[in-house]
Design a protein around this motif. Structure first.
Motif, PDB file in Angstrom:
ATOM      1  N   HIS A 282       0.883  -1.407   0.039  1.00  0.00           N
ATOM      2  CA  HIS A 282       0.161  -0.053   0.033  1.00  0.00           C
ATOM      3  C   HIS A 282       0.859   1.267  -0.100  1.00  0.00           C
ATOM      4  O   HIS A 282       0.564   2.111   0.741  1.00  0.00           O
ATOM      5  CB  HIS A 282      -0.923   0.116   1.079  1.00  0.00           C
ATOM      6  CG  HIS A 282      -1.402  -1.184   1.407  1.00  0.00           C
ATOM      7  ND1 HIS A 282      -2.563  -2.020   0.878  1.00  0.00           N
ATOM      8  CD2 HIS A 282      -0.982  -2.341   2.530  1.00  0.00           C
ATOM      9  CE1 HIS A 282      -2.974  -2.967   1.219  1.00  0.00           C
ATOM     10  NE2 HIS A 282      -2.254  -3.346   2.631  1.00  0.00           N
ATOM     11  N   GLY A 284       4.439   3.536  -2.219  1.00  0.00           N
ATOM     12  CA  GLY A 284       5.067   3.718  -3.613  1.00  0.00           C
ATOM     13  C   GLY A 284       6.174   4.901  -3.392  1.00  0.00           C
ATOM     14  O   GLY A 284       6.696   4.662  -2.282  1.00  0.00           O
ATOM     15  N   GLY A 285       6.753   5.359  -4.294  1.00  0.00           N
ATOM     16  CA  GLY A 285       7.736   6.371  -3.926  1.00  0.00           C
ATOM     17  C   GLY A 285       8.614   6.382  -5.164  1.00  0.00           C
ATOM     18  O   GLY A 285       8.492   5.705  -6.271  1.00  0.00           O
ATOM     19  N   ALA A 289      13.815   5.794  -2.655  1.00  0.00           N
ATOM     20  CA  ALA A 289      13.205   6.286  -1.374  1.00  0.00           C
ATOM     21  C   ALA A 289      11.628   6.112  -1.518  1.00  0.00           C
ATOM     22  O   ALA A 289      10.987   6.800  -2.532  1.00  0.00           O
ATOM     23  CB  ALA A 289      13.581   7.773  -1.145  1.00  0.00           C
ATOM     24  N   ASN A 293       2.940   0.938   4.077  1.00  0.00           N
ATOM     25  CA  ASN A 293       2.194   0.532   5.331  1.00  0.00           C
ATOM     26  C   ASN A 293       2.276  -0.802   5.679  1.00  0.00           C
ATOM     27  O   ASN A 293       1.923  -1.653   4.668  1.00  0.00           O
ATOM     28  CB  ASN A 293       0.727   1.088   5.205  1.00  0.00           C
ATOM     29  CG  ASN A 293       0.736   2.544   5.272  1.00  0.00           C
ATOM     30  OD1 ASN A 293       0.937   3.340   6.114  1.00  0.00           O
ATOM     31  ND2 ASN A 293       0.425   2.878   3.935  1.00  0.00           N
TER      32      ASN A 293
HETATM   33  P1  AMP Z   1       8.498   9.123   3.276  1.00  0.00           P
HETATM   34  O1  AMP Z   1       9.370   7.995   3.994  1.00  0.00           O
HETATM   35  O2  AMP Z   1       7.379   9.304   3.791  1.00  0.00           O
HETATM   36  O3  AMP Z   1       9.269  10.446   3.429  1.00  0.00           O
HETATM   37  O4  AMP Z   1       8.375   8.722   1.814  1.00  0.00           O
HETATM   38  C1  AMP Z   1       9.533   8.292   0.785  1.00  0.00           C
HETATM   39  C2  AMP Z   1       8.890   8.506  -0.340  1.00  0.00           C
HETATM   40  O5  AMP Z   1       7.775   7.536  -0.546  1.00  0.00           O
HETATM   41  C3  AMP Z   1       8.144   9.994  -0.927  1.00  0.00           C
HETATM   42  O6  AMP Z   1       8.657  10.363  -1.967  1.00  0.00           O
HETATM   43  C4  AMP Z   1       6.904   9.746  -0.862  1.00  0.00           C
HETATM   44  O7  AMP Z   1       6.275  10.251  -1.910  1.00  0.00           O
HETATM   45  C5  AMP Z   1       6.626   8.031  -1.157  1.00  0.00           C
HETATM   46  N1  AMP Z   1       5.686   7.586  -0.243  1.00  0.00           N
HETATM   47  C6  AMP Z   1       5.453   7.594   0.982  1.00  0.00           C
HETATM   48  N2  AMP Z   1       4.359   6.953   1.475  1.00  0.00           N
HETATM   49  C7  AMP Z   1       3.691   6.603   0.393  1.00  0.00           C
HETATM   50  C8  AMP Z   1       2.540   5.922  -0.018  1.00  0.00           C
HETATM   51  N3  AMP Z   1       1.590   5.437   1.163  1.00  0.00           N
HETATM   52  N4  AMP Z   1       2.240   5.756  -1.228  1.00  0.00           N
HETATM   53  C9  AMP Z   1       2.928   6.207  -2.172  1.00  0.00           C
HETATM   54  N5  AMP Z   1       4.030   6.899  -2.105  1.00  0.00           N
HETATM   55  C10 AMP Z   1       4.380   7.279  -0.691  1.00  0.00           C
END
Ligand code: AMP
Length: 318
Positions: A282, A284-285, A289, A293
């Motif tokens: 659930h 992406g990114g 990085a 969930n």
């Molecule tokens: P974070 O660890 O939240 O800083 O996320 C790192 C990267 O993953 C960022 O570029 C976010 O846009 C992407 N990202 C984080 N959570 C999600 C999610 N639930 N769905 C899609 N992309 C995500």
């Protein structure tokens, strides 16, 4: 006509422009969103331009959101920055506008909107907004506030020009932005500053990091740990990159237990691609990085096992 030109044309055609970004904003989300808003305000003083979204969570020094009644969306242009998919857009009222534009640097998994401008080579969405300014530099004038926001977004998403997406072009854009009047020393300090509690959280991360023989790392931050240290989910952004400083660590996940019981997973890598794995949980990114969930401890374990497998396969290839 290239998409950037279509976007400028749409901006010119609308009197009201609403700019949104993703939930749980980071400096690039806010930098691109409000940097674009300031750039447009500077050049189209007669248009009504608003920045919309939920709480800015610790980044108040960058910008505040506008409070907008639903009716104002009628006949408006809506632009979303830095957001790959619609469930992540902050404030669902983005649906109430007349025309929708997506501007982003994440893989284009969900090409929503009437116009889509995605550049996965850009270090940050803020870099793309700065590109937009430079493409149309005969029509768009930069100012200090827009430059400050875009610079913050670039510094944030490149980890101070450290991550691989930092290109010669990124540095050139950053240098161009620094020509404008804003206090870069103050901004850099604000971006780097941590509370004593977050410093203690850093200590916990280093002490409790588990690394396997192939460089797969994990840290689990339970609600109990967060409460004892006196930090919240928002504060974990300051510690996500820390395991990467350790030579032996190749890819890692920080599992942050949420009050509802599930785990937010913050994944990073120095080489092995991890966003395909994030999508299965659930999320992406970017390739290096990502976020995901995990429903419960069992999923935390299977996800970590998958990171271990990815690191092992990566090592074997070398
Ligand atoms: P974070 O660890 O939240 O800083 O996320 C790192 C990267 O993953 C960022 O570029 C976010 O846009 C992407 N990202 C984080 N959570 C999600 C999610 N639930 N769905 C899609 N992309 C995500």
């Amino acid at each position: 006509m290239r998409v950037e030109e279509k976007i400028l044309q749409a901006i010119k055609n609308y009197d009201t422009i609403m700019i949104h970004r993703h939930k749980r904003p980071d400096p690039d989300a806010l930098g691109s969103q409000v940097g674009l808003a300031e750039l447009l305000r500077n050049n189209f003083p007669n248009k009504k331009i608003y920045q919309v979204g939920g709480p800015v969570e610790g980044l108040e020094y960058l910008a505040q959101m506008d409070e907008i009644p639903d009716e104002w969306y009628q006949g408006a242009l809506v632009i979303i920055t830095d957001t790959a998919n619609t469930p992540r857009i902050s404030d669902e009222r983005y649906l109430l506008g007349e025309k929708l534009i997506k501007i982003d640097h994440h893989p284009n998994d969900e090409p929503y909107g009437d116009l889509v401008w995605v550049n996965t080579k850009a270090s940050s969405c803020s870099e793309m907004i700065a590109d937009f300014w430079q493409i149309f530099s005969n029509e768009l004038e930069m100012n200090g506030e827009a430059a400050r926001l875009l610079y913050a977004g670039i510094v944030g998403d490149t980890g101070r020009f450290l991550y691989p997406a930092t290109s010669a072009h990124t540095l050139k854009i950053a240098a161009d932005l620094r020509e404008y009047p804003f206090d870069a020393t103050k901004l850099n300090r604000q971006l780097e500053q941590i509370s004593l509690n977050v410093a203690q959280l850093s200590g916990f991360v280093y002490e409790n990091l588990k690394v396997d023989a192939n460089g797969a790392g994990q840290v689990i931050l339970t609600q109990a740990v967060l409460q004892e240290i006196g930090v919240s989910d928002v504060d974990t952004s300051a510690i996500v990159s820390l395991p990467g400083m350790i030579e032996d660590v190749l890819a890692w996940a920080i599992f942050v237990e949420q009050p509802e019981g599930y785990y937010r997973v913050r994944m990073r890598s120095k080489g092995p691609v991890i966003n395909e794995l994030a999508k299965k949980y659930h999320g992406g990114g970017h390739p290096l990085a990502s976020g995901a969930n995990a429903k419960n401890m069992e999923e935390v374990q299977t996800l970590y096992q998958a990171i271990q497998d990815i690191c092992k396969a990566h090592r074997l290839k070398k």
